[in-house]
Design an enzyme around this catalytic site. Sequence first.
Site, short mmCIF file in Angstrom:
data_model
loop_
_atom_site.label_atom_id
_atom_site.label_comp_id
_atom_site.label_asym_id
_atom_site.label_seq_id
_atom_site.Cartn_x
_atom_site.Cartn_y
_atom_site.Cartn_z
N ASP A 1 0.85 -1.18 0.00
CA ASP A 1 0.00 0.00 0.00
C ASP A 1 0.88 1.23 0.00
O ASP A 1 1.92 1.25 0.65
CB ASP A 1 -0.88 0.00 1.25
CG ASP A 1 -2.09 -0.88 1.06
OD1 ASP A 1 -2.57 -0.96 -0.08
OD2 ASP A 1 -2.54 -1.50 2.04
N SER B 1 -16.54 18.12 -0.04
CA SER B 1 -17.09 18.52 1.25
C SER B 1 -17.04 20.04 1.33
O SER B 1 -16.51 20.69 0.43
CB SER B 1 -16.28 17.89 2.39
OG SER B 1 -14.96 18.38 2.35
N THR C 1 -20.72 12.60 -3.79
CA THR C 1 -20.39 13.95 -4.23
C THR C 1 -18.89 14.13 -4.37
O THR C 1 -18.42 14.97 -5.11
CB THR C 1 -20.91 14.99 -3.24
OG1 THR C 1 -20.30 14.75 -1.97
CG2 THR C 1 -22.41 14.91 -3.09
N ASP D 1 -4.92 -4.92 5.93
CA ASP D 1 -5.53 -4.89 7.25
C ASP D 1 -7.05 -4.92 7.20
O ASP D 1 -7.69 -5.41 8.11
CB ASP D 1 -5.04 -3.67 8.04
CG ASP D 1 -5.23 -2.37 7.29
OD1 ASP D 1 -5.79 -2.41 6.17
OD2 ASP D 1 -4.84 -1.32 7.81
N ASP E 1 -9.60 -6.51 2.34
CA ASP E 1 -8.33 -7.07 1.91
C ASP E 1 -8.32 -8.59 2.06
O ASP E 1 -7.45 -9.27 1.51
CB ASP E 1 -7.18 -6.52 2.77
CG ASP E 1 -6.76 -5.14 2.33
OD1 ASP E 1 -7.02 -4.80 1.16
OD2 ASP E 1 -6.21 -4.40 3.16
N LYS F 1 -14.92 21.96 -1.52
CA LYS F 1 -13.59 21.55 -2.01
C LYS F 1 -13.67 20.05 -2.31
O LYS F 1 -14.38 19.30 -1.61
CB LYS F 1 -12.49 21.86 -1.00
CG LYS F 1 -12.48 21.03 0.27
CD LYS F 1 -11.29 21.40 1.09
CE LYS F 1 -10.86 20.37 2.10
NZ LYS F 1 -11.84 19.88 3.03
N PHE G 1 -18.10 14.88 3.56
CA PHE G 1 -17.63 14.18 2.35
C PHE G 1 -18.44 12.91 2.15
O PHE G 1 -18.65 12.14 3.09
CB PHE G 1 -16.15 13.83 2.49
CG PHE G 1 -15.59 13.10 1.32
CD1 PHE G 1 -15.05 13.81 0.25
CD2 PHE G 1 -15.60 11.72 1.27
CE1 PHE G 1 -14.52 13.14 -0.83
CE2 PHE G 1 -15.09 11.04 0.18
CZ PHE G 1 -14.55 11.76 -0.87
N THR G 2 -18.97 12.71 0.97
CA THR G 2 -19.58 11.42 0.66
C THR G 2 -18.95 10.88 -0.60
O THR G 2 -18.39 11.61 -1.41
CB THR G 2 -21.10 11.54 0.41
OG1 THR G 2 -21.28 12.30 -0.78
CG2 THR G 2 -21.83 12.19 1.56
#
Lengths: 685, 575
Positions: free
Chosen positions: A311, A389, A386, A523, A527, A400, A382-383
């Site tokens: 990662d 946020s 969209t 983790d 995964d 933004k 934030f979603t």
Amino acid sequence: MKRQRQSKLFEPALVKEAFKQSFIKLDPRILFRNPVMFTVEIGTAVMLGVCVWILMGENTQGSFAYNFIIFIILLLTVLFANFAEAIAEARGKAQADSLRKTREDTPAKLIQPVGELYMDEIIVVSSSKLQKDDVFLCEAGDIIPMDGEIIEGIATIDESAITGESAPVIRESGGDKSSVTGGTKVLSDKIKVRVTVQPGESFLDKMIALVEGASRQKTPNEIALTILLAGFTLIFIIVCVTLAPFADYAKTSIPISAYISLFVCLIPTTIGGLLSAIGIAGMDRALRANVIAKSGKAVETAGDIDVLLLDKTGTITIGNRKATNFYPANGIDENAFIKACVLASRADETPEGKSIVELAYSRGVQAVTPHGEGHNVTFIKFTAETRSSGIDFENTRIRKGAFDAIRNLCKQAGNNFPNETAEKVRIISSNGGTPLVVSENEKVTGVIELQDIIKTGIHERFERLRKMGIKTVMVTGDNPLTAKFIAEKAGVDDFIAEAKPEDKMNYIRKEQQAGKLVAMMGDGTNDAPALAQADVGVAMNSGTAAAKEAGNMVDLDNDPTKLIEVVEIGKQLLMTRGTLTTFSIANDVAKYFAIVPALFISSIPVLQSLNIMGLHSPQSAILSAVIFNAIIIPLLIPLALKGVAYKPIGASRLLRRNLLYYGLGGILIPFIGIKLIDLVVAMFV
Amino acid sequence: MNTEITGIIFIFLTTLVLSYPLGKYIAKIFSGDKTLLDPVFNPLEKIFFRLSGIDASKEMTWKQSLVALLVINAVWFLLSMFVLMCQGWLPLNPDGNPSMTADCAFNTTISFVSNTNLQHYSGESGTTYLSQLLLMLFQFISAGTGIAACAIVFNALRERTADKLGNFYNYFLKSCTRILLPLSIVVAVILIFRGSPMTFDGKDTTISMQGDTLNVSTGPAAAMIAIKQLGTNGGGYFGANSAVPFENPDYLTNIVENASIFLIPAALVFALGFYLRRKKLAWMIFGVMTVCSLILIAPTVYYEMKGNPAIEKMGISQPLGNMEGKEVRFGPAASALWEITTTNTSNGSVNSMHDSSMPISGMNAMLGMMINAIYGGVGVGFLNFFIFIIIAVFISGLMVGRTPEFLGKKIEAREVKIAMIIFLIHPLLIMTGTALASGLAAIDAPMGWWYAGNATGWLNNPGHHGFSEMLYEYTSSSANNGSGFEGLGDGNPFWNITCGIVMLLSRFLPIVGPVAIAGLLAQKKYIPESSGTLKTDTGTFGMMVFAIIAVLVGLSFFTALALGPLAEHFTLFAK
């Protein structure tokens, strides 16, 4: 600050235990598992018989003292081999015990649902009484009694007992960081935890069982090597058995002690005696690196890895992105733009959001409050839909978000996306940054640049991996441009951009179909399938129970770069076996030259030309060879336990180097060793 | 430079140079590519396939191939037993030679089916022309079997995962018609021109200078000599093999015959390189084989040209070196080269008496057979080398910290097990055989039906040399070599039967093993090379293979060699 897990190779307490065990392991039922040492034990028993026979009056087998010394040396050979295995076990066990200590009996606040009113009752029980799926409660100051998964609440936890890391970590229900480990301490808040393991079946318990030998299974390579060694043993059985009629033909009588000495010297006792110790030491080294392997095979496979999936966040880059620059659009006042950015980030608790506020402060922008605070202020979260946020107040809507999300927003409102901002976005992306576009009332006002900080020293680690022949692949949610930049900067070979969980899985499948072995670290619950699919899946200890179940190793430190160490441990394990096998077999050359001329000294004196070491007498020659054969085992225990150092210098060079050290060295050292022992023995014989 | 030395360097180098283009040609045959001889052989092969009802395009698994191989060998075994035991009243017997005894027929049949050609009889009096023709057929068949098995292994080592590894019958027939037959014709024609007989007439008569009438055996010899050399068979038409002027008239035929001994075995290594497109791998194998071969040839030539100290002590000068048991027209150097090449390759034809070589030469000849993979028998030489490669790959893979792989296939427990068993067979058969014979000789056991008289009777030489003779006989049998140290009384049930069993086991198991390993590897997933893969086509890996060969063979046979040739050598050269 890491806790030091380095202990001396031979700690007195461990040596004492190993000493006891080396006698217990003389039991033929135990020794049967090791064909090479088992045959030595048979030889030892025969020598004991010969000694008794001589005491009863037999006089063709040489002196009692001589035969008895041979018997003692052979017994020591078996004991040394047992000791090697026992000390490796003891060290591994001590290592595991130090981890187990963290989970001594602690009181657990067991939650029992009472009646239909769902009124929970709490009873305090001993942690050993907890069963799988029980739910317990932990409050600030409590020691977590058992491994489990948080089902309710959030808490800061001190995991230093397990990881040695003193900074507390946050664990909460629901996410990918919902696992807690027994023995760690809750520092704040309150959590409800569901027990995920049966008592005695935690990963640690499994690991301890593996080290102790109860459930230690031979790995595929170990089996193949055992077959090879059994083959060598058979060759030398043929050699020693046929020597009897050969000697009869040459009118030479060879005492039983000489046959057995020759046989024991020739069979690969060195590697045979150290083989299981090497395997256990490999597991132990993994444990020392704070990695719990679920099987020996997993450690071994790690050495064969071709592809490594890592990662980006936390492995290649430090944690999260940070805001590094504000770029207002044409005609927008910089100060006003920064203020808008701060406003938009006020409710943003993500590290990125916080870094925007920090950067703004460092640019001298003071705390800003929206007009009419307390009235019509709404924070827009934030979603995933969209992908932006922001904040709404009065008649102002600040947003933004990702480039295309804001562009769509503006376009729907009929506003154009300014070209110079689009250009800026492109430049930021291609420099590895993440552009965050800001709009006010659906008009673009500028871009915030977020940058990844690449960990120092990571480039060298990837270089090392490349030399080992391992391809590194960076997995990231970033767009391809950003991903490419970071990949190049960090020196990884390939990357998966805009990665979804199934992308990892597909990538692993694709590589595996091409015959590659793939390792990955993960983790999250999503995964888990990829962890299971990978040949080596390392789950973080902080990860979900599903991830830990799916992987074949668990990293207690939650350190994503740990895979690199695991690979080296696996390689070391194989190399130690290979080099000691070579050494053991190369030793035989000198032993032949010591023993064969000694056997025929009276009947074929010309064969003394083969006595190139100039050994004192037949007895001293045979004794020296047997003594050398015995003491080389304890002398090599440190090497077996520490492992042969792995150097990523390319397979051919590595082979040349090991062939020189252990092959040629294996031929020369016994010539010197046997000669030196002979000089000493000659003083007594 | 000494012309003798120049001569052998010429023979050695010419053969190796010729083996390169021949290897390219063989690779084409294995791949089914077009070759020059297609117009001649295509119709012929079609007839064979139509008559036998075999579909040559149908691919077979490794197991099916092995079944086919073993079944056709079993059929030939029965046919040969019948002909040899009834040859006395079968046609083509102008000299009126008698039928063979059962034990001798058993030994001879196995000997020829197994490509050994250990001859416990003398061709002039022991066989008829029909039997000789039959044995000649076997010289093609057994050589073709070996080459076909080798082709299956080549096929299995390609870069892919597969079950089907070509058609055994197709490989077998093409090995005989496209490789062995054309080359045999060339060699036979040269021999005929230099004076080897090729006739179906009976014994020729001539009047000697004393006026006595001599009966001289002749027969279809040239054809047999050609294939005995090319097919690493070694079974001569006449008892004394290529030492007889009829078999090997002059130095030119000696060059041709000696070259024929290791031409195809060396060519097969290059064929591997062309076929798999891994020329570097072929050069690595070729390099190891050539180094081994030079290590054995050099001291042999040295000791043979130096002469025998025992004769020197008698005050006789030896300007030519050790000439006991050698032909004057070849000399010690050419005899030494032949001795080592014929034992390296499982050929076993001789142009001098190995029994009369110096002890070190005898030991080197035995070492060549103990390794049995220095070029080796046609086809089977590579199969034996393959076993050493597998063991070397396994150990060196561990040494560099990676699960061992060869040509992209993982070497695991099953392959190691088979490789180890196949390696074990050789020392097991040689050492137990020698132990049995020397143990019987040590107590001078009465042998009853097995041997007329007591066991020491079969030894013409006592002591170390006698031990070497017995060791050599079993080594030769187990290596499917067929040369004899001679001097040993081996024409009796004891030697016929024990050597027969040794030949049989050491022929077919070492074919089954490598083919099985290759077949198992072919089924595995192909792993492309990465920079962590240990490359097997490098000098370093070559060193590793060499070390494995030296150590494994050295450790297995040290005691026997110390008590036989080494003891004799130190006695002979004692100050």
